[in-house]
Design a protein around this motif. Structure first.
Motif, PDB file in Angstrom:
ATOM      1  N   ASP A 184     -21.874  46.689   0.100  1.00 40.77           N
ATOM      2  CA  ASP A 184     -22.712  47.509   0.978  1.00 40.77           C
ATOM      3  C   ASP A 184     -24.173  47.231   0.637  1.00 40.77           C
ATOM      4  OD1 ASP A 184     -24.018  49.360   2.529  1.00 40.77           O
ATOM      5  OD2 ASP A 184     -23.100  51.105   1.578  1.00 40.77           O
ATOM      6  N   MET A 185     -24.820  46.444   1.487  1.00 43.95           N
ATOM      7  CA  MET A 185     -26.208  46.058   1.250  1.00 43.95           C
ATOM      8  C   MET A 185     -27.191  46.925   2.029  1.00 43.95           C
ATOM      9  SD  MET A 185     -26.085  41.941   1.271  1.00 43.95           S
ATOM     10  CE  MET A 185     -24.645  41.052   0.749  1.00 43.95           C
ATOM     11  N   SER A 186     -26.683  47.988   2.620  1.00 47.52           N
ATOM     12  CA  SER A 186     -27.560  48.839   3.417  1.00 47.52           C
ATOM     13  C   SER A 186     -28.552  49.583   2.523  1.00 47.52           C
ATOM     14  CB  SER A 186     -26.735  49.833   4.235  1.00 47.52           C
ATOM     15  OG  SER A 186     -26.028  50.707   3.374  1.00 47.52           O
ATOM     16  N   TYR A 187     -29.637  49.999   3.138  1.00 49.70           N
ATOM     17  CA  TYR A 187     -30.675  50.748   2.430  1.00 49.70           C
ATOM     18  C   TYR A 187     -30.488  52.231   2.694  1.00 49.70           C
ATOM     19  CZ  TYR A 187     -32.999  46.251   1.921  1.00 49.70           C
ATOM     20  OH  TYR A 187     -33.286  44.949   1.595  1.00 49.70           O
ATOM     21  N   THR A 188     -30.642  53.032   1.650  1.00 52.31           N
ATOM     22  CA  THR A 188     -30.588  54.479   1.829  1.00 52.31           C
ATOM     23  C   THR A 188     -31.866  54.919   2.539  1.00 52.31           C
ATOM     24  OG1 THR A 188     -31.715  54.992  -0.253  1.00 52.31           O
ATOM     25  CG2 THR A 188     -29.304  54.722  -0.350  1.00 52.31           C
ATOM     26  N   GLN A 189     -31.868  56.135   3.044  1.00 47.09           N
ATOM     27  CA  GLN A 189     -33.072  56.667   3.695  1.00 47.09           C
ATOM     28  C   GLN A 189     -34.240  56.699   2.717  1.00 47.09           C
ATOM     29  OE1 GLN A 189     -33.774  57.225   6.819  1.00 47.09           O
ATOM     30  NE2 GLN A 189     -31.713  56.668   7.463  1.00 47.09           N
ATOM     31  N   LYS A 190     -33.975  57.074   1.480  1.00 52.22           N
ATOM     32  CA  LYS A 190     -35.047  57.129   0.474  1.00 52.22           C
ATOM     33  C   LYS A 190     -35.591  55.735   0.186  1.00 52.22           C
ATOM     34  CE  LYS A 190     -33.573  61.427  -1.613  1.00 52.22           C
ATOM     35  NZ  LYS A 190     -33.128  62.138  -2.786  1.00 52.22           N
ATOM     36  N   GLN A 191     -34.714  54.735   0.162  1.00 52.17           N
ATOM     37  CA  GLN A 191     -35.182  53.362  -0.038  1.00 52.17           C
ATOM     38  C   GLN A 191     -36.038  52.901   1.140  1.00 52.17           C
ATOM     39  OE1 GLN A 191     -31.486  51.262  -0.726  1.00 52.17           O
ATOM     40  NE2 GLN A 191     -31.707  51.430  -2.955  1.00 52.17           N
ATOM     41  N   LYS A 192     -35.596  53.204   2.342  1.00 51.22           N
ATOM     42  CA  LYS A 192     -36.363  52.829   3.539  1.00 51.22           C
ATOM     43  C   LYS A 192     -37.742  53.480   3.512  1.00 51.22           C
ATOM     44  CE  LYS A 192     -32.358  52.234   6.542  1.00 51.22           C
ATOM     45  NZ  LYS A 192     -31.632  52.793   7.697  1.00 51.22           N
ATOM     46  N   THR A 216     -17.671  30.572   2.105  1.00 52.93           N
ATOM     47  CA  THR A 216     -16.605  31.511   1.745  1.00 52.93           C
ATOM     48  C   THR A 216     -17.128  32.598   0.816  1.00 52.93           C
ATOM     49  OG1 THR A 216     -14.919  29.794   1.984  1.00 52.93           O
ATOM     50  CG2 THR A 216     -14.324  31.727   0.688  1.00 52.93           C
ATOM     51  N   ILE A 217     -17.816  32.211  -0.245  1.00 52.39           N
ATOM     52  CA  ILE A 217     -18.304  33.212  -1.202  1.00 52.39           C
ATOM     53  C   ILE A 217     -19.372  34.092  -0.570  1.00 52.39           C
ATOM     54  CG2 ILE A 217     -20.034  31.745  -2.335  1.00 52.39           C
ATOM     55  CD1 ILE A 217     -17.820  34.366  -4.068  1.00 52.39           C
ATOM     56  N   ARG A 218     -20.267  33.493   0.196  1.00 53.18           N
ATOM     57  CA  ARG A 218     -21.321  34.255   0.879  1.00 53.18           C
ATOM     58  C   ARG A 218     -20.715  35.277   1.834  1.00 53.18           C
ATOM     59  NH1 ARG A 218     -23.671  33.301   5.550  1.00 53.18           N
ATOM     60  NH2 ARG A 218     -25.742  34.119   5.906  1.00 53.18           N
ATOM     61  N   ASN A 219     -19.747  34.848   2.633  1.00 53.91           N
ATOM     62  CA  ASN A 219     -19.104  35.754   3.597  1.00 53.91           C
ATOM     63  C   ASN A 219     -18.326  36.863   2.899  1.00 53.91           C
ATOM     64  OD1 ASN A 219     -20.170  34.362   5.774  1.00 53.91           O
ATOM     65  ND2 ASN A 219     -18.374  33.053   6.012  1.00 53.91           N
ATOM     66  N   LYS A 220     -17.699  36.550   1.761  1.00 52.18           N
ATOM     67  CA  LYS A 220     -16.973  37.589   1.009  1.00 52.18           C
ATOM     68  C   LYS A 220     -17.945  38.623   0.449  1.00 52.18           C
ATOM     69  CE  LYS A 220     -12.741  35.251  -0.171  1.00 52.18           C
ATOM     70  NZ  LYS A 220     -11.733  34.982  -1.181  1.00 52.18           N
ATOM     71  N   ILE A 221     -19.087  38.154  -0.039  1.00 50.94           N
ATOM     72  CA  ILE A 221     -20.086  39.088  -0.554  1.00 50.94           C
ATOM     73  C   ILE A 221     -20.580  39.989   0.574  1.00 50.94           C
ATOM     74  CG2 ILE A 221     -22.406  39.296  -1.539  1.00 50.94           C
ATOM     75  CD1 ILE A 221     -21.781  36.630  -3.059  1.00 50.94           C
ATOM     76  N   ILE A 222     -20.937  39.391   1.699  1.00 52.55           N
ATOM     77  CA  ILE A 222     -21.445  40.159   2.839  1.00 52.55           C
ATOM     78  C   ILE A 222     -20.405  41.169   3.320  1.00 52.55           C
ATOM     79  CG2 ILE A 222     -22.136  39.983   5.265  1.00 52.55           C
ATOM     80  CD1 ILE A 222     -23.488  37.268   4.466  1.00 52.55           C
ATOM     81  N   ALA A 223     -19.138  40.772   3.353  1.00 56.14           N
ATOM     82  CA  ALA A 223     -18.072  41.651   3.847  1.00 56.14           C
ATOM     83  C   ALA A 223     -17.736  42.782   2.884  1.00 56.14           C
ATOM     84  CB  ALA A 223     -16.815  40.833   4.137  1.00 56.14           C
ATOM     85  N   ASN A 224     -17.944  42.566   1.587  1.00 50.48           N
ATOM     86  CA  ASN A 224     -17.468  43.540   0.599  1.00 50.48           C
ATOM     87  C   ASN A 224     -18.540  44.302  -0.163  1.00 50.48           C
ATOM     88  OD1 ASN A 224     -14.458  43.165   0.659  1.00 50.48           O
ATOM     89  ND2 ASN A 224     -15.118  41.051   0.387  1.00 50.48           N
TER      90      ASN A 224
END
Length: 88
Positions: free
Chosen positions: A69-77, A59-67
């Motif tokens: 934004d873990m995406s990487y910016t272009q500069k981070q990539k 439950t906690i893992r799924n809430k974290i994933i859903a809420n």
């Protein structure tokens, strides 16, 4: 909440903040990668911390994933790509 529970909560909170990092700091991007792997990868320590706080891991893992934004910016990539040895 006990002192131990407060510490564990703070560790999880910091990991969530690290997952959401959008800046260009090489070290903080490394923390982001590690935090994502820690939560999403079901690291035993994360699982144990959730259990110690009487939280359902999925439950906690799924809430974290859903809420969060873990995406990487272009500069981070770009930084990850250009310094693959550091991030490996």
């Amino acid at each position: 909440m006990t002192g131990e529970e407060q510490l564990i909560t703070a560790v999880i909170q910091q990991a969530i903040e690290d997952c959401a990092y959008k800046g260009k700091s090489k070290n903080k991007i490394k923390f982001k990668i590690d935090a994502i792997n820690w939560i999403v990868g079901r690291h035993p320590e994360f699982l144990n911390y959730c259990k110690m706080l009487a939280m359902d891991v999925d439950t906690i893992r799924n809430k974290i994933i859903a809420n969060v934004d873990m995406s990487y910016t272009q500069k981070q990539k770009f930084k990850i790509k250009s310094e693959e040895k550091f991030f490996a």
